[in-house]
Scaffold this motif. Sequence first.
Motif, short mmCIF file in Angstrom:
data_model
loop_
_atom_site.label_atom_id
_atom_site.label_comp_id
_atom_site.label_asym_id
_atom_site.label_seq_id
_atom_site.Cartn_x
_atom_site.Cartn_y
_atom_site.Cartn_z
N GLY A 1 -7.63 -14.81 6.31
CA GLY A 1 -8.02 -13.47 6.70
C GLY A 1 -7.51 -13.06 8.07
O GLY A 1 -7.24 -13.90 8.93
N THR A 2 -7.37 -11.74 8.25
CA THR A 2 -7.04 -11.13 9.54
C THR A 2 -8.12 -10.10 9.85
O THR A 2 -8.35 -9.19 9.05
CB THR A 2 -5.67 -10.43 9.50
OG1 THR A 2 -4.63 -11.38 9.31
CG2 THR A 2 -5.42 -9.67 10.80
N ARG A 3 -8.75 -10.26 11.00
CA ARG A 3 -9.79 -9.29 11.40
C ARG A 3 -9.14 -8.24 12.28
O ARG A 3 -8.66 -8.54 13.37
CB ARG A 3 -10.92 -10.00 12.15
CG ARG A 3 -12.10 -9.08 12.47
CD ARG A 3 -13.25 -9.88 13.08
NE ARG A 3 -13.80 -10.85 12.15
CZ ARG A 3 -14.75 -10.59 11.27
NH1 ARG A 3 -15.25 -9.37 11.18
NH2 ARG A 3 -15.20 -11.55 10.48
N LEU A 4 -9.13 -7.00 11.78
CA LEU A 4 -8.47 -5.90 12.48
C LEU A 4 -9.51 -4.88 12.94
O LEU A 4 -10.36 -4.47 12.16
CB LEU A 4 -7.47 -5.22 11.56
CG LEU A 4 -6.78 -3.98 12.12
CD1 LEU A 4 -5.87 -4.35 13.28
CD2 LEU A 4 -5.98 -3.26 11.05
N THR A 5 -9.41 -4.51 14.21
CA THR A 5 -10.25 -3.46 14.76
C THR A 5 -9.37 -2.34 15.27
O THR A 5 -8.41 -2.60 16.03
CB THR A 5 -11.12 -4.00 15.91
OG1 THR A 5 -11.92 -5.08 15.42
CG2 THR A 5 -12.03 -2.91 16.46
N VAL A 6 -9.67 -1.13 14.87
CA VAL A 6 -8.91 0.05 15.33
C VAL A 6 -9.86 0.92 16.16
O VAL A 6 -10.90 1.35 15.67
CB VAL A 6 -8.35 0.86 14.16
CG1 VAL A 6 -7.53 2.05 14.69
CG2 VAL A 6 -7.50 -0.03 13.27
N THR A 7 -9.49 1.12 17.43
CA THR A 7 -10.36 1.90 18.32
C THR A 7 -9.63 3.07 18.95
O THR A 7 -8.40 3.10 18.98
CB THR A 7 -10.93 1.02 19.43
OG1 THR A 7 -9.84 0.52 20.21
CG2 THR A 7 -11.73 -0.14 18.88
N TYR B 1 -17.89 -19.99 1.80
CA TYR B 1 -18.78 -20.67 2.73
C TYR B 1 -18.44 -20.23 4.14
O TYR B 1 -17.34 -19.76 4.41
CB TYR B 1 -18.65 -22.18 2.59
CG TYR B 1 -18.98 -22.69 1.20
CD1 TYR B 1 -17.97 -23.09 0.33
CD2 TYR B 1 -20.30 -22.76 0.77
CE1 TYR B 1 -18.27 -23.55 -0.94
CE2 TYR B 1 -20.60 -23.21 -0.51
CZ TYR B 1 -19.59 -23.60 -1.35
OH TYR B 1 -19.88 -24.03 -2.61
N SER B 2 -19.40 -20.43 5.04
CA SER B 2 -19.21 -20.00 6.42
C SER B 2 -17.94 -20.61 7.02
O SER B 2 -17.71 -21.81 6.91
CB SER B 2 -20.42 -20.42 7.26
OG SER B 2 -20.26 -20.05 8.59
N ARG B 3 -17.10 -19.75 7.58
CA ARG B 3 -15.86 -20.17 8.25
C ARG B 3 -14.85 -20.82 7.29
O ARG B 3 -13.98 -21.56 7.73
CB ARG B 3 -16.16 -21.12 9.41
CG ARG B 3 -16.99 -20.49 10.50
CD ARG B 3 -17.06 -21.39 11.73
NE ARG B 3 -17.94 -20.84 12.74
CZ ARG B 3 -19.25 -21.07 12.78
NH1 ARG B 3 -19.80 -21.84 11.89
NH2 ARG B 3 -19.98 -20.54 13.73
N GLN B 4 -14.99 -20.55 6.02
CA GLN B 4 -14.01 -21.05 5.05
C GLN B 4 -13.42 -19.90 4.25
O GLN B 4 -13.92 -18.78 4.28
CB GLN B 4 -14.66 -22.07 4.11
CG GLN B 4 -15.09 -23.35 4.79
CD GLN B 4 -15.54 -24.39 3.79
OE1 GLN B 4 -15.08 -24.41 2.64
NE2 GLN B 4 -16.44 -25.26 4.22
N ARG B 5 -12.35 -20.21 3.54
CA ARG B 5 -11.70 -19.20 2.73
C ARG B 5 -12.47 -18.94 1.45
O ARG B 5 -13.21 -19.79 0.97
CB ARG B 5 -10.30 -19.67 2.34
CG ARG B 5 -9.44 -20.05 3.49
CD ARG B 5 -8.10 -20.54 3.03
NE ARG B 5 -7.31 -20.97 4.17
CZ ARG B 5 -6.01 -20.95 4.22
NH1 ARG B 5 -5.31 -20.52 3.17
NH2 ARG B 5 -5.37 -21.38 5.29
N LEU B 6 -12.25 -17.78 0.93
CA LEU B 6 -12.78 -17.46 -0.40
C LEU B 6 -12.10 -18.41 -1.41
O LEU B 6 -10.89 -18.62 -1.36
CB LEU B 6 -12.45 -16.02 -0.74
CG LEU B 6 -13.14 -15.38 -1.92
CD1 LEU B 6 -14.63 -15.31 -1.70
CD2 LEU B 6 -12.59 -13.99 -2.18
N GLN B 7 -12.89 -18.98 -2.30
CA GLN B 7 -12.33 -19.93 -3.27
C GLN B 7 -13.00 -19.76 -4.61
O GLN B 7 -14.16 -19.36 -4.71
CB GLN B 7 -12.49 -21.36 -2.77
CG GLN B 7 -13.93 -21.76 -2.49
CD GLN B 7 -14.02 -23.13 -1.85
OE1 GLN B 7 -13.79 -24.14 -2.50
NE2 GLN B 7 -14.37 -23.16 -0.57
#
Lengths: 107, 114
Positions: free
Chosen positions: B108-114, A39-45
């Motif tokens: 999650g970690t959002r990574l951008t490589v520029t 869901y939006s802004r939530q973790r994969l579950q």
Amino acid sequence: AQRVTQPEKLLSVFKGAPVELKCNYSYSGSPELFWYVQYSRQRLQLLLRHISRESIKGFTADLNKGETSFHLKKPFAQEEDSAMYYCALTGAQKLVFGQGTRLTINP
Amino acid sequence: NAGVTQTPKFRILKIGQSMTLQCAQDMNHNYMYWYRQDPGMGLKLIYYSVGAGITDKGEVPNGYNVSRSTTEDFPLRLELAAPSQTSVYFCASSFSGLGPGEQYFGPGTRLTVT
């Protein structure tokens, strides 16, 4: 090779309409299949697994070995069902995911 | 329980830089995984571990390294960042008694490589 295919990247339906998210797989053996949701802004579950034969949030999925499919269904879509859905199967200590289907429920 | 935690949430790297993405879980799970999620491509497995001291390659391991010195931690190392590594990285864990199917994911970690 183990592979999961979700043919629809995007799926849009109206509230109250039936929903079916397609999933096909290839696996040499007896697979275990799962549906995950993000869901939006939530973790994969985890949403459900075929072994449990359960209904979660009104969703069901039946494993069809003849058609190698595990489609996710819900008879009446609700707006809160809008999310990203992933089909996955287990193989040797890991999961193989499909590309995902973004489901949008329109009011 | 905090579940699966990841740091940082966001990061911008320059080409050639290195960094470590941290992942920890407090559920005493012995299986841990690293995935990357590219737009429209689903989740691809980078590396996984079935216990402390044991790691194995997934589908897309090139450019990454991992270690698993404890049950709780599973850091992912990028040595020479490249634009192709721009992605969202997810860590997950599961309990071997339930098999790999029921995985618990980090934010999650959002990574951008520029």
